[in-house]
Design a protein around this motif. Structure first.
Motif, short mmCIF file in Angstrom:
data_model
loop_
_atom_site.label_atom_id
_atom_site.label_comp_id
_atom_site.label_asym_id
_atom_site.label_seq_id
_atom_site.Cartn_x
_atom_site.Cartn_y
_atom_site.Cartn_z
N ARG A 27 38.94 19.10 47.69
CA ARG A 27 39.58 18.67 46.67
C ARG A 27 40.47 17.31 46.89
O ARG A 27 40.53 16.45 45.97
N ILE A 28 40.92 17.18 47.92
CA ILE A 28 41.75 16.00 48.46
C ILE A 28 40.73 14.87 48.39
O ILE A 28 40.94 13.73 47.95
N GLY A 29 39.53 15.10 49.25
CA GLY A 29 38.42 14.11 49.28
C GLY A 29 37.92 13.46 47.77
O GLY A 29 37.81 12.68 47.43
N ARG A 30 37.79 14.63 46.78
CA ARG A 30 37.32 14.37 45.56
C ARG A 30 38.07 13.33 44.87
O ARG A 30 37.80 12.72 44.02
N VAL A 31 39.50 13.81 44.75
CA VAL A 31 40.67 13.14 43.99
C VAL A 31 40.54 11.67 44.50
O VAL A 31 40.59 10.86 43.97
N ALA A 32 40.37 11.64 46.13
CA ALA A 32 40.48 10.17 46.44
C ALA A 32 38.98 9.19 45.91
O ALA A 32 39.49 8.25 45.28
N ARG A 33 37.97 10.07 45.92
CA ARG A 33 36.69 9.50 45.43
C ARG A 33 37.00 9.24 43.64
O ARG A 33 36.45 8.10 43.45
N HIS A 34 37.51 9.97 43.10
CA HIS A 34 37.89 9.63 41.60
C HIS A 34 38.89 8.62 41.41
O HIS A 34 38.60 7.59 40.60
N LEU A 35 39.84 8.40 42.35
CA LEU A 35 40.65 7.34 42.17
C LEU A 35 40.20 6.02 42.67
O LEU A 35 40.45 5.08 41.85
N PHE A 36 39.16 6.12 43.53
CA PHE A 36 38.54 4.79 43.94
C PHE A 36 37.43 4.40 42.81
O PHE A 36 37.33 3.27 42.65
N GLY A 37 36.70 5.47 42.19
CA GLY A 37 36.17 5.06 41.07
C GLY A 37 34.53 4.69 41.29
O GLY A 37 33.83 4.61 40.38
N ARG A 38 34.31 4.64 42.69
CA ARG A 38 32.79 4.45 43.00
C ARG A 38 32.49 5.00 44.33
O ARG A 38 33.29 5.14 45.25
N LYS A 39 31.09 4.95 44.90
CA LYS A 39 30.72 4.96 46.21
C LYS A 39 31.48 4.36 47.07
O LYS A 39 31.20 2.92 46.95
N PRO A 40 32.30 4.66 48.21
CA PRO A 40 32.75 3.60 49.33
C PRO A 40 31.69 3.29 50.00
O PRO A 40 30.86 3.83 50.40
N GLU A 41 31.88 2.01 50.71
CA GLU A 41 31.34 1.92 52.00
C GLU A 41 31.68 2.46 53.33
O GLU A 41 31.08 2.54 54.06
N TYR A 42 33.18 2.78 53.16
CA TYR A 42 33.53 3.49 54.34
C TYR A 42 34.70 4.38 53.86
O TYR A 42 35.41 4.15 52.97
N ALA A 43 34.84 5.30 54.78
CA ALA A 43 35.85 6.41 54.51
C ALA A 43 36.57 6.63 56.03
O ALA A 43 35.89 6.99 56.73
N HIS A 44 37.98 6.16 56.11
CA HIS A 44 38.63 6.46 57.46
C HIS A 44 39.69 7.49 57.16
O HIS A 44 40.46 7.48 56.03
N ILE A 45 39.42 8.73 57.84
CA ILE A 45 40.34 10.01 57.68
C ILE A 45 41.16 10.25 58.74
O ILE A 45 40.35 10.27 59.82
N SER A 46 42.40 10.39 58.41
CA SER A 46 43.16 10.84 59.58
C SER A 46 43.85 12.22 59.34
O SER A 46 44.08 12.36 58.17
N PHE A 47 43.77 12.85 60.03
CA PHE A 47 44.30 14.40 60.15
C PHE A 47 45.68 14.53 60.80
O PHE A 47 45.58 14.11 61.98
N TYR A 48 46.53 15.39 60.07
CA TYR A 48 47.60 15.58 60.94
C TYR A 48 47.90 17.22 60.94
O TYR A 48 47.39 17.88 60.30
N GLY A 49 48.98 17.57 61.90
CA GLY A 49 49.22 19.03 62.08
C GLY A 49 48.00 19.93 62.19
O GLY A 49 47.27 19.59 63.08
N SER A 50 47.98 21.17 61.32
CA SER A 50 47.01 22.07 61.76
C SER A 50 45.82 21.44 61.30
O SER A 50 44.63 21.68 61.92
N PHE A 51 45.43 20.48 60.38
CA PHE A 51 44.17 19.95 60.12
C PHE A 51 43.75 19.17 61.57
O PHE A 51 42.60 19.28 61.53
N LYS A 53 44.09 19.88 64.67
CA LYS A 53 44.02 20.87 65.53
C LYS A 53 42.44 21.58 65.20
O LYS A 53 41.87 22.07 66.35
N THR A 54 42.40 21.80 64.12
CA THR A 54 41.25 22.75 63.79
C THR A 54 40.36 22.22 62.65
O THR A 54 39.48 22.86 62.20
N TYR A 55 40.14 20.91 62.37
CA TYR A 55 39.34 20.38 61.44
C TYR A 55 37.85 20.65 61.61
O TYR A 55 37.04 20.97 60.63
N ARG A 56 37.59 20.53 62.89
CA ARG A 56 36.06 20.92 63.16
C ARG A 56 35.64 22.30 63.06
O ARG A 56 34.69 22.63 62.50
N GLY A 57 36.42 23.10 63.70
CA GLY A 57 36.19 24.57 63.63
C GLY A 57 36.34 25.20 62.35
O GLY A 57 35.82 26.20 61.79
#
Length: 220
Positions: A27-51, A53-57
């Motif tokens: 849902r965070i990613g989808r809100v970002a897409r809707h705010l951007f309003g179009r398909k992006p050329e790049y997406a740089h994502i930074s994870f903090y805290g529990s995200f 530590k466990t974002y792959r698993g």
């Protein structure tokens, strides 16, 4: 505590294992897409805290990219989101950050192309619910649960009244409203969550106000 529906208790319909780490991330990613309003050329994502530590698993990586591809939480394509993003020519970069944040499930997303970019910070607060807490340096509190209008405008008297009058004319009820600014008299951001979907004619009227620089709508 009162719940709007059974889904507030058991969580959303979703792909894979955790409502906080997958549904919320999508849902965070989808809100970002809707705010951007179009398909992006790049997406740089930074994870903090529990995200971080466990974002792959926990599948947070594929979920947040799935959201950026505009997939809903129950879309089975989420599991292939990384390869689908590559097929669409979207450069994906993910980093694990050590900085302490106010919430353990925090992600920062930068979406961009040759015409511009946005930077958004979102948190997954449990049960698939999220809050967007920062957009392009503005502090805000956006749940993504309701249709919303984000208005970048000049920090001048009459700005709120002008927008409110247009909403009243179209019989749109305001559920939540917040205005933030970086400096007095400079650029400001108005966030309005409403109870109805937003007609394009209403957006055009708000855009015509002389104090308004940009209007973005998010439909539920």
């Amino acid at each position: 505590m009162k719940y709007k529906s059974v889904f507030d208790i058991i969580g959303p319909v979703m792909i894979g294992p955790s409502s906080s780490h997958t549904a919320g991330a999508a849902r965070i990613g989808r809100v970002a897409r809707h705010l951007f309003g179009r398909k992006p050329e790049y997406a740089h994502i930074s994870f903090y805290g529990s995200f971080a530590k466990t974002y792959r698993g926990h599948g947070t990586d594929v979920a947040i990219v799935g959201g950026i591809l505009d997939f809903d939480t129950f879309d089975t394509r989420i599991v292939d989101a990384l390869s689908l993003a590559e097929e669409q020519g979207i450069e994906i970069k993910m980093t694990e950050e050590d900085a302490l944040t106010d919430h353990p499930n925090t992600a920062k997303i930068i979406l961009g192309d040759q015409n511009g970019k946005i930077e958004l910070v979102g948190i997954s607060i449990g049960g698939g619910k999220i809050e967007i807490v920062e957009l392009n340096g503005f502090e805000l509190k956006l749940s993504g649960n309701h249709p919303a209008i984000l208005i970048v405008h000049n920090d001048r008297y009459g700005a709120i009244a002008g927008v409110a009058n247009i909403l009243a004319k179209h019989q749109i009820n305001i559920g939540h409203m917040r205005v933030s600014r970086k400096e007095k008299g400079q650029e400001a951001l108005m966030i309005i969550e409403v109870d109805q979907n937003i007609d394009p004619v209403l957006i055009e009227e708000i855009e015509s106000l002389p104090i308004v620089q940009q209007v973005v709508k998010i439909n539920e």
